[in-house]
Design an enzyme around this catalytic site. Structure first.
Site, PDB file in Angstrom:
ATOM      1  N   SER A 137      51.543 -13.054  52.437  1.00 38.89           N
ATOM      2  CA  SER A 137      51.448 -13.283  53.871  1.00 38.89           C
ATOM      3  C   SER A 137      51.898 -14.713  54.152  1.00 38.89           C
ATOM      4  CB  SER A 137      49.992 -13.063  54.295  1.00 38.89           C
ATOM      5  OG  SER A 137      49.825 -13.350  55.648  1.00 38.89           O
ATOM      6  N   LYS A 163      54.887 -10.497  54.657  1.00 42.43           N
ATOM      7  CA  LYS A 163      54.321 -10.334  56.005  1.00 42.43           C
ATOM      8  C   LYS A 163      54.420 -11.666  56.720  1.00 42.43           C
ATOM      9  CE  LYS A 163      49.581  -9.938  57.220  1.00 42.43           C
ATOM     10  NZ  LYS A 163      48.366  -9.118  57.136  1.00 42.43           N
ATOM     11  N   LYS A 165      53.490 -14.012  59.955  1.00 45.49           N
ATOM     12  CA  LYS A 165      52.633 -14.177  61.128  1.00 45.49           C
ATOM     13  C   LYS A 165      53.530 -14.486  62.318  1.00 45.49           C
ATOM     14  CE  LYS A 165      48.498 -13.969  59.123  1.00 45.49           C
ATOM     15  NZ  LYS A 165      47.487 -12.954  59.494  1.00 45.49           N
ATOM     16  N   ASP A 190      52.740  -9.735  61.593  1.00 38.75           N
ATOM     17  CA  ASP A 190      51.326  -9.673  61.975  1.00 38.75           C
ATOM     18  C   ASP A 190      51.094 -10.612  63.156  1.00 38.75           C
ATOM     19  OD1 ASP A 190      48.613  -9.495  62.199  1.00 38.75           O
ATOM     20  OD2 ASP A 190      48.141 -10.427  60.264  1.00 38.75           O
ATOM     21  N   GLU A 215      51.603  -5.466  62.797  1.00 42.38           N
ATOM     22  CA  GLU A 215      50.139  -5.438  62.708  1.00 42.38           C
ATOM     23  C   GLU A 215      49.496  -6.082  63.938  1.00 42.38           C
ATOM     24  OE1 GLU A 215      48.866  -6.600  58.759  1.00 42.38           O
ATOM     25  OE2 GLU A 215      47.026  -7.448  59.561  1.00 42.38           O
ATOM     26  N   ASP A 240      44.360  -4.073  62.361  1.00 41.37           N
ATOM     27  CA  ASP A 240      43.558  -4.934  61.483  1.00 41.37           C
ATOM     28  C   ASP A 240      42.255  -5.262  62.224  1.00 41.37           C
ATOM     29  OD1 ASP A 240      42.398  -7.136  60.248  1.00 41.37           O
ATOM     30  OD2 ASP A 240      44.230  -8.232  59.917  1.00 41.37           O
ATOM     31  N   LYS A 264      39.952  -4.087  55.136  1.00 39.26           N
ATOM     32  CA  LYS A 264      39.401  -5.281  54.481  1.00 39.26           C
ATOM     33  C   LYS A 264      37.928  -5.005  54.261  1.00 39.26           C
ATOM     34  CE  LYS A 264      42.637  -8.494  56.661  1.00 39.26           C
ATOM     35  NZ  LYS A 264      42.805  -9.608  57.620  1.00 39.26           N
ATOM     36  N   GLY A 292      44.051  -9.154  53.307  1.00 37.99           N
ATOM     37  CA  GLY A 292      43.467 -10.308  52.612  1.00 37.99           C
ATOM     38  C   GLY A 292      42.736 -11.212  53.581  1.00 37.99           C
TER      39      GLY A 292
END
Ligand code: MG
Length: 358
Positions: A137, A163, A165, A190, A215, A240, A264, A292
């Site tokens: 990430s 991934k 952000k 994400d 996400e 998420d 998670k 994570g």
């Protein structure tokens, strides 16, 4: 029957190798709590409190979790005989929310239970894989050249999925830059709840970049806008922050809010709940994968055990210790080998704490 006789809470601060920026903010160090439980035979189990020190991801923080542990959760377990870690959830049923606090206790009990019965967590939950595919990430990095360079480094280390952000003003451009540099990379974005319904036309433009998924673009309770987006977008929407329980996954499925679920352990209140979510996703053809929490080696060991189940085919955010930390809190750090990480085989979580940290 096991019985918890003693509990201790230790604060841990782990400096990050580089600052991690999301749409919520930037962190330079990971502060967390470790929960240590002792049973009547003298076995010791550890659980990680994954809450952050600021209530942006969920409402819990390390401060609230510590209070809830001391005042409400731990007294419910002390000197009570119970047969299996799954029973912890029943003991806590009268307490609303506080999922990360509950998950930390349950994780310590799973660790303890595995040590008592001489089995790894991976075996106890029916994991089959010895190694798991993992991804990485990447935080928000304004300079696109630096961003592409960073990704090049992770790809050369073997990470199988990236991934990124994103947030308003930092979305199409960095995604385009990455896709241009890595045409075949398994890539996803994400948004950590940073967008609104009026952004749907913009988000739909991401379809051009063949992302594995996007996400949580919208609010944590906003199943409806996610559903509007998923109906208009080819790219898979993943939830998420919205998923706090199996009921939330059922809502997402009923409304077609997402085709993927980031599970998670801490956010859903523990491994027992996570396992139920995995079963539901498999039964209803929702892609489930392991997220994570910038976890230390304790939380990471639990994530690896979960990821060793057959249902987990998409590379999780379960990076090596050195992705985030100069030094982890476990003796044998988790390393990446050919894009994979090895699931711990030792009893319980299968990791040994490095005592210099507590
Ligand atoms: Mg996320």
């Amino acid at each position: 029957m096991m019985m918890i006789k003693r509990a201790a809470i230790y604060p841990v601060t782990l400096p990050l190798v580089r600052p991690f920026q999301t749409s919520y903010g930037c962190i330079n160090q990971r502060e967390l709590l470790l929960l240590e439980l002792k049973d009547e035979l003298g076995n010791v189990g550890y659980g990680e409190v994954s809450a952050f020190d600021y209530p942006d991801y969920t409402e819990e923080t390390i401060v609230t979790v510590e209070q809830v542990l001391i005042k409400y959760l731990l007294p419910l377990l002390k000197d009570v005989a119970f047969s299996h870690p799954e029973k912890v959830r029943d003991r806590f049923r009268s307490i609303q929310g506080n999922d990360m606090a509950k998950a930390a206790v349950e994780m310590a009990v799973w660790d303890l239970y595995g040590k008592r019965v001489g089995q790894s967590l991976h075996t106890l939950i029916g994991g089959t894989k010895e190694t798991v595919n993992v991804g990485v990430s990447i935080g928000i990095e304004q300079d696109l050249e630096t961003l592409v360079q960073q990704i090049k480094e992770y790809v050369s280390q073997g990470y199988q999925r990236v991934k990124l952000k994103i947030r308003p003003g930092y979305d199409l451009e960095p995604i385009r830059a990455i896709r241009h540099a890595f045409p075949a990379l398994q890539l996803m974005a994400d948004a950590n709840s940073a967008y609104r319904a009026s952004d749907i036309p913009l988000l739909k433009k991401l379809d051009a970049y063949h992302l594995a998924m996007i996400e949580q673009p919208f609010g944590a309770r906003d199943f409806v806008t996610h559903s509007l987006l998923q109906k208009q977008m080819m790219t898979t929407v993943c939830l998420d922050e919205a998923i706090r329980s199996l009921d939330d996954v059922k809502t997402a499925r009923a409304l077609d809010s997402a085709r993927a679920i980031n599970v998670k352990i801490s956010r859903v209140g523990g491994l027992t709940n996570a396992l139920e979510i995995v079963d539901f996703c498999v039964e209803h053809q929702l892609l489930v994968w392991c997220g994570g929490m910038l976890s230390s080696g304790i939380g990471r060991a639990a994530d690896l055990a979960l990821s060793s189940m057959d249902a987990f085919t998409f590379p999780g955010d379960v990076s090596a210790s050195n992705r985030y930390f100069l030094k982890d809190i476990i003796v044998t750090e988790f390393v990446l080998e050919q894009g994979q990480m090895t699931v711990p085989k030792g009893n319980g979580l299968g990791v040994t704490l490095s005592l210099i940290h507590i």
